[in-house]
Scaffold this active site. Structure first.
Site, mmCIF file in Angstrom:
data_model
loop_
_atom_site.group_PDB
_atom_site.id
_atom_site.type_symbol
_atom_site.label_atom_id
_atom_site.label_comp_id
_atom_site.label_asym_id
_atom_site.label_seq_id
_atom_site.Cartn_x
_atom_site.Cartn_y
_atom_site.Cartn_z
ATOM 1 N N SER A 111 13.128 12.165 6.472
ATOM 2 C CA SER A 111 12.497 12.037 7.778
ATOM 3 C C SER A 111 12.940 10.820 8.587
ATOM 4 C CB SER A 111 10.979 12.026 7.590
ATOM 5 O OG SER A 111 10.331 11.677 8.766
ATOM 6 N N TYR B 203 18.339 16.799 -6.725
ATOM 7 C CA TYR B 203 17.543 15.599 -6.439
ATOM 8 C C TYR B 203 16.250 15.699 -7.233
ATOM 9 C CZ TYR B 203 14.626 12.177 -4.060
ATOM 10 O OH TYR B 203 13.808 11.111 -3.800
ATOM 11 N N GLN C 26 6.831 9.732 6.359
ATOM 12 C CA GLN C 26 7.527 8.434 6.378
ATOM 13 C C GLN C 26 7.237 7.746 7.711
ATOM 14 O OE1 GLN C 26 11.702 9.238 5.361
ATOM 15 N NE2 GLN C 26 11.455 8.053 3.468
ATOM 16 N N GLY D 24 8.692 4.031 3.000
ATOM 17 C CA GLY D 24 10.141 3.925 3.107
ATOM 18 C C GLY D 24 10.701 2.774 2.285
ATOM 19 N N ASP E 24 10.159 1.861 -1.042
ATOM 20 C CA ASP E 24 9.519 2.407 -2.232
ATOM 21 C C ASP E 24 8.972 1.412 -3.251
ATOM 22 O OD1 ASP E 24 10.728 4.423 -0.849
ATOM 23 O OD2 ASP E 24 12.050 5.058 -2.450
ATOM 24 N N GLU F 223 24.473 1.564 1.120
ATOM 25 C CA GLU F 223 23.041 1.819 1.310
ATOM 26 C C GLU F 223 22.286 0.495 1.467
ATOM 27 O OE1 GLU F 223 21.521 3.918 -2.019
ATOM 28 O OE2 GLU F 223 19.466 4.052 -1.271
HETATM 29 C C1 9WN Z 1 12.425 8.635 -1.951
HETATM 30 C C2 9WN Z 1 16.636 8.480 1.762
HETATM 31 C C3 9WN Z 1 15.453 7.712 1.227
HETATM 32 C C4 9WN Z 1 14.939 6.672 2.236
HETATM 33 C C5 9WN Z 1 13.926 5.724 1.610
HETATM 34 C C6 9WN Z 1 14.544 5.119 0.355
HETATM 35 C C7 9WN Z 1 14.942 6.214 -0.620
HETATM 36 C C8 9WN Z 1 13.845 8.059 -1.866
HETATM 37 C C9 9WN Z 1 14.378 7.787 -3.264
HETATM 38 O O1 9WN Z 1 15.873 7.094 0.009
HETATM 39 O O2 9WN Z 1 13.775 6.892 -1.054
HETATM 40 O O3 9WN Z 1 11.991 9.021 -0.671
HETATM 41 O O4 9WN Z 1 14.714 8.765 -3.955
HETATM 42 O O5 9WN Z 1 14.463 6.625 -3.671
HETATM 43 O O6 9WN Z 1 13.677 4.221 -0.246
HETATM 44 O O7 9WN Z 1 13.581 4.725 2.527
HETATM 45 O O8 9WN Z 1 14.349 7.316 3.325
HETATM 46 O O9 9WN Z 1 17.622 7.603 2.228
#
Ligand code: 9WN
Length: 455
Positions: free
Chosen positions: A49, A98, A123, A182, A184, A419
């Site tokens: 999102s 995933y 999010q 966001g 985590d 990232e």
């Molecule tokens: C869980 C996609 C997302 C970001 C988040 C980041 C990470 C996911 C994960 O990746 O989260 O939603 O699997 O760790 O923390 O901010 O939106 O990039």
């Protein structure tokens, strides 16, 4: 790329900015997937999102029509109650692409869910801001038509957060899972997460996908994951309904970044409203109420920064994380909080300056539990730096915004579109071709050439 000695723009005569732009364009193009952009082909191959909002901001500089396709594909998966899911699963991908995948979320069992498989969490609502910035960067008739289609959905997203998620009843939305923030595994969640009863053995039933692509020492721990799945299971088994969250949900927090995004969304909707024949007044009123509630509920005069409020424990979380700086994105943040938060940003904890060698870390670098390699517990991230830079610009601190912007561009020029980044060495971490790093770099480079006005 070396820092320009005179403090000038990153796109100096050496043409570094052009090279950098090409890297960002190639990354974004490579991550485009039929109607959205994946954050990463390996780690995050579906649609996320807030990533999509950042992607749209980048696409507006390159292929504006993709910005609208990106946002519209995300909002097609909006739930009937207005929530915009944090993951929209691509049905073309194999099971196991995933974790946790669609079978774990089981959105098809929830009343309000769409037919597409999604997660049941949200999010930070940065989408209205993204829509407004994309329009302002490339206004056109098709862009205006897209805004017209999106506007009611953006309003419904805000309504969901302002009503069903105002668990504390004080005018702020709460997040029901660290994934919703966001950030985590931010130290901000340590105290509320410690209260979530979970057994690490839960993870024996699952296979983590992330640690196959990134070193385990750079990612959340197995105990974090045990708690993540426990919280989701509790929400999912109640049909993702928000009624009675206060009574039965194990994690309830008012986050300063999440609510600052909601406030910025109302400001953006007020700017969008006249273009779609709507009334900006209610948006301005709601924006003012969110800012007032943020200051009243989440600002601590003793620390001079914002903190999350743990609703279960009934107190502010003491950790000083980069989340505390996010309210700077609010144009109506009162002057005394602006002064205090800018001082926090410039302190040894975050080291913002007119000339700075590295962008902001995600956590107080003077804290004993600062971890420069572990995800949101120290590393630097482009999206957070981009938000703070906007906030500094909006509050008349172009001097600091320039220093921060330059350090961001230099970081990516040296390490690539990673990232996240080691906050001291600048080494690239996590996924090497990350969508929002590329998208926001494009925006930064364009802004350095011709600064855009605040909201
Ligand atoms: C869980 C996609 C997302 C970001 C988040 C980041 C990470 C996911 C994960 O990746 O989260 O939603 O699997 O760790 O923390 O901010 O939106 O990039």
């Amino acid at each position: 790329m070396s820092a320009p000695p005179d403090g000038g723009a990153v796109d100096g005569p050496g043409g570094d900015a052009e090279r950098l732009r090409r890297v960002a364009v190639a990354t974004l193009e490579a991550n485009w997937e039929h109607d959205h952009t994946v954050p990463s082909r390996t780690l995050y191959p579906h649609q996320w999102s807030w990533d999509s909002a950042f992607m749209a901001i980048g696409w507006a500089h390159l292929r504006p029509e993709y910005a609208w396709r990106e946002l519209e594909s995300l909002f097609r998966a909006q739930w009937a109650d207005g929530r915009v899911p944090h993951i929209v699963f691509n049905p073309r991908l194999p099971v196991g692409a995933y974790f946790p995948g669609p079978e774990f979320w089981a959105s098809e069992r929830a009343e309000a869910a769409p037919t597409t498989a999604t997660s049941g969490l949200v999010q930070p609502p940065v989408h209205a801001l993204a829509a407004w910035l994309a329009y302002r960067r490339a206004p056109s008739d098709p862009a205006r038509a897209a805004l017209r289609r999106l506007y009611p959905r953006l309003v419904a997203q805000q309504r969901y957060l302002a009503t069903r998620r105002d668990v504390g009843g004080a005018g702020l939305a709460c997040v029901v899972h660290p994934w919703e923030s966001g950030l985590d595994n931010s130290p901000a969640w340590d105290a509320p997460m410690a209260a979530v009863a979970a057994d690490e053995a839960v993870m024996r039933a699952y296979r983590r996908h992330d640690t196959a692509h990134a070193p385990a020492a750079h990612r959340p721990t197995d105990l974090d994951y045990a708690r993540y799945v426990t919280i989701v299971a509790s929400y999912r088994d109640g049909g993702y309904r928000d009624a009675e969250l206060a009574r039965r949900h194990p994690f309830l927090v008012e986050c300063p970044l999440f609510n600052a995004a909601a406030g910025a969304a109302e400001h953006a909707l007020a700017a969008i409203a006249p273009l779609v024949d709507a009334d900006p007044g209610p948006h301005r009123d709601r924006a003012a109420r969110i800012t007032e509630a943020l200051v009243r509920r989440l600002y601590d005069p003793a620390t001079g920064t914002f903190h999350p409020r743990d609703l279960r424990a009934g107190r502010l979380v003491p950790a000083r994380t980069v989340l505390g700086l996010a309210p700077l994105i609010l144009p109506d943040l009162p002057a005394s909080q602006v002064t205090a938060v800018v001082a926090e940003a410039c302190s040894a904890r975050f080291s913002v300056a007119r000339r700075m060698s590295r962008p902001l870390p995600s956590y107080d670098r003077t804290a004993p539990d600062f971890e420069p390699l572990r995800y949101w517990r120290g590393p630097s991230w482009m999206n957070i730096n981009w938000l703070v830079r906007r906030g500094l610009l909006g509050h008349g601190r172009a001097d600091l915004a320039t220093g921060l912007g330059r350090s961001m561009a230099e970081l990516v020029a040296t390490a690539g579109c990673h990232e996240y980044f080691h906050p001291d060495t600048g080494a690239g971490l996590g996924s090497p071709a990350f969508g929002w790093t590329a998208a926001l770099l494009l925006d930064l480079l364009a802004d350095e050439r011709a600064p855009a006005p605040a909201i």
